[in-house]
Motif scaffolding. Structure first.
Motif, PDB file in Angstrom:
ATOM      1  N   TRP A  89     -44.345 -22.769   3.182  1.00 22.36           N
ATOM      2  CA  TRP A  89     -44.677 -23.458   1.937  1.00 22.36           C
ATOM      3  C   TRP A  89     -43.832 -24.717   1.782  1.00 22.36           C
ATOM      4  O   TRP A  89     -44.349 -25.780   1.422  1.00 22.36           O
ATOM      5  N   ASN A  90     -42.545 -24.625   2.037  1.00 22.27           N
ATOM      6  CA  ASN A  90     -41.684 -25.799   1.921  1.00 22.27           C
ATOM      7  C   ASN A  90     -42.158 -26.931   2.833  1.00 22.27           C
ATOM      8  O   ASN A  90     -42.230 -28.091   2.421  1.00 22.27           O
ATOM      9  N   ALA A  91     -42.478 -26.596   4.074  1.00 19.07           N
ATOM     10  CA  ALA A  91     -42.922 -27.612   5.022  1.00 19.07           C
ATOM     11  C   ALA A  91     -44.256 -28.209   4.628  1.00 19.07           C
ATOM     12  O   ALA A  91     -44.510 -29.403   4.843  1.00 19.07           O
ATOM     13  N   GLN A  92     -45.112 -27.392   4.032  1.00 18.91           N
ATOM     14  CA  GLN A  92     -46.463 -27.828   3.682  1.00 18.91           C
ATOM     15  C   GLN A  92     -46.544 -28.524   2.323  1.00 18.91           C
ATOM     16  O   GLN A  92     -47.460 -29.311   2.080  1.00 18.91           O
ATOM     17  N   GLU A  93     -45.612 -28.233   1.421  1.00 24.96           N
ATOM     18  CA  GLU A  93     -45.723 -28.749   0.048  1.00 24.96           C
ATOM     19  C   GLU A  93     -44.631 -29.752  -0.322  1.00 24.96           C
ATOM     20  O   GLU A  93     -44.912 -30.782  -0.934  1.00 24.96           O
ATOM     21  N   LEU A  94     -43.378 -29.461   0.022  1.00 22.62           N
ATOM     22  CA  LEU A  94     -42.290 -30.348  -0.385  1.00 22.62           C
ATOM     23  C   LEU A  94     -42.365 -31.708   0.297  1.00 22.62           C
ATOM     24  O   LEU A  94     -41.768 -32.678  -0.173  1.00 22.62           O
ATOM     25  N   SER A  95     -43.111 -31.803   1.365  1.00 19.43           N
ATOM     26  CA  SER A  95     -43.267 -33.064   2.086  1.00 19.43           C
ATOM     27  C   SER A  95     -44.433 -33.895   1.552  1.00 19.43           C
ATOM     28  O   SER A  95     -44.750 -34.944   2.116  1.00 19.43           O
ATOM     29  N   THR A  96     -45.063 -33.445   0.461  1.00 20.46           N
ATOM     30  CA  THR A  96     -46.279 -34.079  -0.056  1.00 20.46           C
ATOM     31  C   THR A  96     -46.115 -34.488  -1.516  1.00 20.46           C
ATOM     32  O   THR A  96     -45.053 -34.338  -2.118  1.00 20.46           O
ATOM     33  N   ASP A  97     -47.216 -34.940  -2.089  1.00 26.56           N
ATOM     34  CA  ASP A  97     -47.248 -35.338  -3.497  1.00 26.56           C
ATOM     35  C   ASP A  97     -47.235 -34.150  -4.442  1.00 26.56           C
ATOM     36  O   ASP A  97     -47.077 -34.332  -5.652  1.00 26.56           O
ATOM     37  N   GLU A  98     -47.406 -32.942  -3.934  1.00 25.82           N
ATOM     38  CA  GLU A  98     -47.580 -31.783  -4.813  1.00 25.82           C
ATOM     39  C   GLU A  98     -46.277 -31.163  -5.283  1.00 25.82           C
ATOM     40  O   GLU A  98     -46.287 -30.425  -6.276  1.00 25.82           O
ATOM     41  N   ALA A  99     -45.154 -31.411  -4.604  1.00 28.47           N
ATOM     42  CA  ALA A  99     -43.941 -30.683  -4.979  1.00 28.47           C
ATOM     43  C   ALA A  99     -42.676 -31.439  -4.589  1.00 28.47           C
ATOM     44  O   ALA A  99     -42.619 -32.091  -3.546  1.00 28.47           O
ATOM     45  N   VAL A 100     -41.672 -31.319  -5.448  1.00 36.35           N
ATOM     46  CA  VAL A 100     -40.299 -31.706  -5.136  1.00 36.35           C
ATOM     47  C   VAL A 100     -39.401 -30.557  -5.566  1.00 36.35           C
ATOM     48  O   VAL A 100     -39.809 -29.693  -6.341  1.00 36.35           O
ATOM     49  N   ILE A 101     -38.184 -30.539  -5.052  1.00 40.21           N
ATOM     50  CA  ILE A 101     -37.243 -29.476  -5.422  1.00 40.21           C
ATOM     51  C   ILE A 101     -35.909 -30.111  -5.795  1.00 40.21           C
ATOM     52  O   ILE A 101     -35.490 -31.097  -5.189  1.00 40.21           O
ATOM     53  N   GLY A 102     -35.270 -29.560  -6.817  1.00 36.85           N
ATOM     54  CA  GLY A 102     -34.070 -30.174  -7.360  1.00 36.85           C
ATOM     55  C   GLY A 102     -32.768 -29.747  -6.727  1.00 36.85           C
ATOM     56  O   GLY A 102     -31.713 -30.276  -7.075  1.00 36.85           O
ATOM     57  N   TRP A 103     -32.785 -28.804  -5.819  1.00 39.15           N
ATOM     58  CA  TRP A 103     -31.557 -28.241  -5.280  1.00 39.15           C
ATOM     59  C   TRP A 103     -30.934 -29.144  -4.226  1.00 39.15           C
ATOM     60  O   TRP A 103     -31.595 -30.005  -3.649  1.00 39.15           O
ATOM     61  N   ASN A 104     -29.662 -28.882  -3.947  1.00 42.72           N
ATOM     62  CA  ASN A 104     -28.932 -29.611  -2.912  1.00 42.72           C
ATOM     63  C   ASN A 104     -28.639 -28.739  -1.700  1.00 42.72           C
ATOM     64  O   ASN A 104     -27.670 -28.979  -0.981  1.00 42.72           O
ATOM     65  N   ASP A 105     -29.456 -27.731  -1.484  1.00 44.19           N
ATOM     66  CA  ASP A 105     -29.255 -26.839  -0.337  1.00 44.19           C
ATOM     67  C   ASP A 105     -29.486 -27.599   0.961  1.00 44.19           C
ATOM     68  O   ASP A 105     -30.615 -27.991   1.286  1.00 44.19           O
ATOM     69  N   HIS A 321     -39.958 -17.925  -9.552  1.00 39.94           N
ATOM     70  CA  HIS A 321     -38.623 -18.211 -10.101  1.00 39.94           C
ATOM     71  C   HIS A 321     -38.261 -19.691  -9.986  1.00 39.94           C
ATOM     72  O   HIS A 321     -37.738 -20.281 -10.930  1.00 39.94           O
ATOM     73  N   ALA A 322     -38.504 -20.289  -8.820  1.00 41.91           N
ATOM     74  CA  ALA A 322     -38.059 -21.664  -8.592  1.00 41.91           C
ATOM     75  C   ALA A 322     -38.830 -22.670  -9.420  1.00 41.91           C
ATOM     76  O   ALA A 322     -38.373 -23.794  -9.620  1.00 41.91           O
ATOM     77  N   ALA A 323     -39.993 -22.279  -9.931  1.00 44.16           N
ATOM     78  CA  ALA A 323     -40.821 -23.185 -10.724  1.00 44.16           C
ATOM     79  C   ALA A 323     -40.488 -23.141 -12.210  1.00 44.16           C
ATOM     80  O   ALA A 323     -41.087 -23.881 -12.991  1.00 44.16           O
ATOM     81  N   VAL A 324     -39.566 -22.287 -12.604  1.00 48.48           N
ATOM     82  CA  VAL A 324     -39.215 -22.129 -14.020  1.00 48.48           C
ATOM     83  C   VAL A 324     -37.844 -22.740 -14.266  1.00 48.48           C
ATOM     84  O   VAL A 324     -36.867 -22.441 -13.567  1.00 48.48           O
ATOM     85  N   GLY A 337     -35.309 -14.852 -15.208  1.00 55.85           N
ATOM     86  CA  GLY A 337     -34.689 -16.161 -15.317  1.00 55.85           C
ATOM     87  C   GLY A 337     -35.267 -17.121 -14.309  1.00 55.85           C
ATOM     88  O   GLY A 337     -35.754 -16.717 -13.252  1.00 55.85           O
ATOM     89  N   GLY A 338     -35.228 -18.396 -14.655  1.00 60.21           N
ATOM     90  CA  GLY A 338     -35.738 -19.410 -13.750  1.00 60.21           C
ATOM     91  C   GLY A 338     -34.647 -19.980 -12.870  1.00 60.21           C
ATOM     92  O   GLY A 338     -33.457 -19.928 -13.212  1.00 60.21           O
ATOM     93  N   TRP A 339     -35.034 -20.539 -11.732  1.00 58.01           N
ATOM     94  CA  TRP A 339     -34.092 -21.124 -10.790  1.00 58.01           C
ATOM     95  C   TRP A 339     -34.058 -22.648 -10.888  1.00 58.01           C
ATOM     96  O   TRP A 339     -33.272 -23.284 -10.187  1.00 58.01           O
ATOM     97  N   GLY A 340     -34.915 -23.233 -11.719  1.00 57.75           N
ATOM     98  CA  GLY A 340     -34.884 -24.667 -11.972  1.00 57.75           C
ATOM     99  C   GLY A 340     -35.008 -25.521 -10.730  1.00 57.75           C
ATOM    100  O   GLY A 340     -34.158 -26.367 -10.480  1.00 57.75           O
ATOM    101  N   GLY A 341     -36.065 -25.315  -9.941  1.00 63.60           N
ATOM    102  CA  GLY A 341     -36.182 -26.021  -8.675  1.00 63.60           C
ATOM    103  C   GLY A 341     -37.407 -26.902  -8.520  1.00 63.60           C
ATOM    104  O   GLY A 341     -37.309 -28.117  -8.576  1.00 63.60           O
ATOM    105  N   ILE A 342     -38.575 -26.304  -8.328  1.00 63.19           N
ATOM    106  CA  ILE A 342     -39.755 -27.059  -7.891  1.00 63.19           C
ATOM    107  C   ILE A 342     -40.602 -27.548  -9.057  1.00 63.19           C
ATOM    108  O   ILE A 342     -40.833 -26.834 -10.020  1.00 63.19           O
ATOM    109  N   ARG A 343     -41.037 -28.792  -8.927  1.00 65.18           N
ATOM    110  CA  ARG A 343     -41.961 -29.416  -9.874  1.00 65.18           C
ATOM    111  C   ARG A 343     -42.989 -30.227  -9.081  1.00 65.18           C
ATOM    112  O   ARG A 343     -43.055 -30.110  -7.867  1.00 65.18           O
ATOM    113  N   THR A 344     -43.728 -31.097  -9.785  1.00 66.46           N
ATOM    114  CA  THR A 344     -44.708 -31.927  -9.088  1.00 66.46           C
ATOM    115  C   THR A 344     -44.506 -33.391  -9.444  1.00 66.46           C
ATOM    116  O   THR A 344     -43.712 -33.736 -10.324  1.00 66.46           O
TER     117      THR A 344
END
Length: 534
Positions: A89-105, A321-324, A337-344
């Motif tokens: 999912w990360n490879a397919q979505e975070l590299s596109t217009d559909e998702a970003v993630i806020g973490w510094n991992d 979790h990561a979307a909340v 609880g939410g992990w405060g990570g992925i949005r669009t």
């Protein structure tokens, strides 16, 4: 019995310890000998064959031998990061217009900017997970040859069942090889016939892997159960037809030849030779009871999740979790609880402009900025509420703590088949333009709850199909493959925020249409060839 596959996990885990304890990354090296005696002892129990098969399915959902952490399949990276669906999912979505993630991992944000390198740990984890899954499928096929079964005096119904199990294992192997082809291009081609002594596998080109997968899917379908007749979560002929269609519709990218006509032939079987039907409610497809709320009639193949039996920080637990975050109430999603990570991004939000009555438009906007000034700030970018650990009746999933989700991940569903049919027609693959329009409008009728969202034949263009695939299938691990097929993933044709590591977006070089072969893999097997540009 809620979940056929997960019910067998406790025994399947023991099986992994016995049979796979010595396995290493088979796409780099192969497992050394020494476990055959244990395997022979294991298979004195006739039930072991189905338990072994359960482990293969579980490989798409779990991360190790005890879950959610503590005895990982893959070392060297956080166990949750190594989970099959999460990495894919990360490879397919975070590299596109559909998702970003806020973490510094680690290098996670390199996905957004398309700035990853061959030493990226997340890419290596995904590559290794594919290799591990293929290795396990190969071992099952080695242990179920005609000669092995005859030596064990396997006969009757069990022998017949094992023939079906083998076809399912070949399907699961083909699925992982497809993901390898799509994301990494070439690699190694190891099967049950490969040597089990230590060796460095030869490099196989993308064309060679493609040819293998196409032939496998053609050959194995005969031994699969007829559509809609297998146990839930186990594949049947429809799943093989679907996978074959998805491989062939991308053939122009993979091997330089348009195979739209062949893809249409395969996808037509999925639509007309089965009893799958659209879920009346789009939202039900992504809820904790999507195995029984009507969504199961649309889902052709799902990865099973259970808050009690498949505890992992990957899969739908991650997606929920990561979307909340921000002001989003976690209880509204059945979690603690939410992990405060992925949005669009604003570009994807724009795909729904003027479509306020479309039920697929599931954005959380309160306190969220549509524009992303800082990728690391959760409130920059609209949140997405598509995935939930609540049931269709509003109840929370089975894990009372709210840590782990029950929501299954739909790998293939009928809506995708409808859109594949329409795309193949538009690409000159044959079929009926009127039928294609009818399939697309069936999806829009569901989305709007009436006929007000219908389009006319003049609206049905390839660009419309790409946008509609985004609206229908977003956050389901499809977007990167779609954008590559339409020539819009890299380059300047389509720019979205943070593409090219620039807030407003910038063109990226075409070699990033595929990921690099991880440097760790090449270090282990110098027969592998790096993809151009890396």
């Amino acid at each position: 019995m809620k979940r056929v596959i997960t019910k067998l996990l406790s025994v399947a885990t023991l099986l992994t310890v016995i049979v796979f304890a010595s396995c290493t990354n088979e796409l780099n090296t192969t497992p050394p000998s020494g476990s055959s005696q244990d395997a022979e002892a294991l298979f004195t129990n006739p039930a072991s064959y189905k338990q072994f098969l359960a482990k293969l399915y579980a490989g798409l959902a779990t991360t190790g031998q005890q879950g959610p952490a503590g005895s990982a399949d893959i070392s060297g990276i956080d166990e949750g990061f190594s989970q099959y669906i999460r990495g894919y999912w990360n490879a397919q979505e975070l590299s596109t217009d559909e998702a970003v993630i806020g973490w510094n991992d680690g290098t996670i944000k390199d996905f957004h900017g398309q700035t990853w390198s061959s030493s990226d740990g997340f890419i290596y984890a995904t590559y290794s997970r594919l290799a591990f899954q293929i290795t396990n499928c190969n071992e099952f096929l080695r242990q179920t040859t005609d000669a092995k079964l005859a030596a064990r005096n396997v006969s009757g119904t069990l022998l017949t069942d094992i023939k079906t199990y083998r076809a399912e294992a070949r399907f699961l192997r083909a699925l992982s090889y497809w993901h390898l082809i799509d994301m990494f291009g070439g690699g190694s081609l190891e099967t049950e016939d490969s040597p089990i002594t230590y060796h460095l596998p030869a490099y196989a080109t993308r064309v060679q892997l493609f040819d293998f997968v196409e032939k496998e899917l053609t050959d194995l379908v005969t031994d699969l159960k007829d559509p809609n007749t297998n146990e839930q979560y186990r594949v049947d002929k429809a799943a093989a037809w679907m996978l074959k269609a998805k491989v062939l519709m991308n053939a122009k990218v993979y091997v330089g030849t348009d195979r739209s006509a062949d893809a249409l032939t395969s996808i037509t079987k999925v639509i007309t030779n089965t009893s799958y039907s659209l879920s009346p409610k789009y939202k039900n497809l992504f809820l904790a009871d999507n195995n029984k709320n009507g969504a199961q009639n649309e889902i052709i193949f799902a990865v099973s999740y259970d808050g009690i039996n498949t505890q992992t920080y990957g899969g739908t637990t991650y997606l929920i979790h990561a979307a909340v975050g921000g002001s989003m109430p976690a209880a509204n999603f059945g979690i603690n609880g939410g992990w405060g990570g992925i949005r669009t991004t604003s570009s994807f939000v724009g795909k729904f402009n003027g479509m306020d009555n479309d039920s697929r438009k599931q954005f959380y906007t309160a306190g969220q900025n549509i524009n992303i000034t800082d990728v690391g700030t959760f409130t920059d970018g609209y949140a997405i509420t598509k995935w939930s650990n609540l049931t269709s009746t509003g109840a929370k999933g089975s894990d009372s703590s709210g840590n782990f989700a029950d929501t299954d991940f739909p790998m293939f569903r009928l809506a995708d088949a409808y859109l594949i049919y329409a795309e193949c027609v538009l690409r000159g693959g044959g079929g009926s333009a009127a039928t294609a329009l009818g399939y697309v409008n069936a999806l829009r009728d569901r989305a709007y709850g009436n006929t007000t969202g219908r389009i006319s034949s003049g609206d049905l263009t390839l660009q419309f199909i790409l946008d509609e695939r985004g609206r229908e299938l977003y956050w389901e691990g499809q977007r990167r493959t779609d954008l590559v097929r339409f020539g819009q993933f890299t380059g300047s044709t389509y720019i979205w925020p943070w593409k090219g590591n620039v807030a407003s977006g910038a063109p990226t070089p075409g070699f990033r249409d595929i990921y690099p072969i991880p440097s760790n893999a090449i270090g282990a097997n110098q027969n592998l060839l790096q993809n151009p540009g890396y």
